[in-house]
Design an enzyme around this catalytic site. Sequence first.
Site, PDB file in Angstrom:
ATOM      1  N   HIS A  18     -15.722  51.572 -87.631  1.00  0.00           N
ATOM      2  CA  HIS A  18     -16.259  52.310 -86.273  1.00  0.00           C
ATOM      3  C   HIS A  18     -17.563  53.155 -86.151  1.00  0.00           C
ATOM      4  CE1 HIS A  18     -11.800  51.481 -84.893  1.00  0.00           C
ATOM      5  NE2 HIS A  18     -12.536  50.559 -84.152  1.00  0.00           N
ATOM      6  N   LYS A  42      -1.820  46.774 -76.977  1.00  0.00           N
ATOM      7  CA  LYS A  42      -1.457  47.126 -78.407  1.00  0.00           C
ATOM      8  C   LYS A  42      -0.419  48.639 -78.408  1.00  0.00           C
ATOM      9  CE  LYS A  42      -6.031  46.048 -79.979  1.00  0.00           C
ATOM     10  NZ  LYS A  42      -7.315  46.341 -80.421  1.00  0.00           N
ATOM     11  N   ARG A  95     -17.178  41.958 -86.355  1.00  0.00           N
ATOM     12  CA  ARG A  95     -17.029  41.614 -88.099  1.00  0.00           C
ATOM     13  C   ARG A  95     -16.975  40.287 -88.356  1.00  0.00           C
ATOM     14  NH1 ARG A  95     -11.760  45.158 -87.420  1.00  0.00           N
ATOM     15  NH2 ARG A  95     -11.761  43.870 -85.531  1.00  0.00           N
ATOM     16  N   SER A 132      -8.245  49.004 -87.106  1.00  0.00           N
ATOM     17  CA  SER A 132      -7.004  50.093 -87.022  1.00  0.00           C
ATOM     18  C   SER A 132      -5.772  49.513 -87.195  1.00  0.00           C
ATOM     19  CB  SER A 132      -7.098  50.585 -85.495  1.00  0.00           C
ATOM     20  OG  SER A 132      -8.424  50.983 -85.423  1.00  0.00           O
TER      21      SER A 132
END
Length: 161
Positions: A18, A42, A95, A132
């Site tokens: 990030h 989440k 990514r 994360s």
Amino acid sequence: MKTIAVVPGSFDPVTLGHIDVIRRAAGIFDEVHVVVVHNPDKSALLPIAKRVSLIQQALADGGVGGSVLVTSWSMGLLVDYCEEVGAKVLVKGIRSQVDVAYETPMAIVNRNLAGVETIFLLPDPAHAHVSSSLVRQVAALGGDITPYVPAAVAAFLESAV
Ligand code: PNS
């Protein structure tokens, strides 16, 4: 005219990937707003305010400049925040193809909702495997997260989790 870009996310917690994307965005746009948003899909580890302060600390430690503001948004759609501050661009890190598949529908919906475009930036490949959720899992099981997160995050999670 000043160009403002919004870098949104859960940032639970912020990772080195990030920070890399925020740094790249800050090199392109006049102003960058890092916006922490609760993602109901989440399960959260950190309170929103803690995520904001850890990002601020990580950016300061990493020497990421004064044109970056860190805040949170819980008042509705992300594009409402963009409209409020006059941002026409969202920036997301990509990514892999998995990220492209995840981000593309959101990008199109945000454009349809308010004409806000999304720009995808490629982080340093060194961070391509960092997420994360992986950090949360490794931290919860007592593993070493220092290769993946800013020092402030590692210190906080090591003391808290
Ligand atoms: O880091 P994440 O969890 O992938 O970030 C996703 C996030 C928070 C950017 C996304 O869920 C979001 O934009 N939420 C705000 C609500 C919203 O505007 N939804 C409609 C457009 S996607």
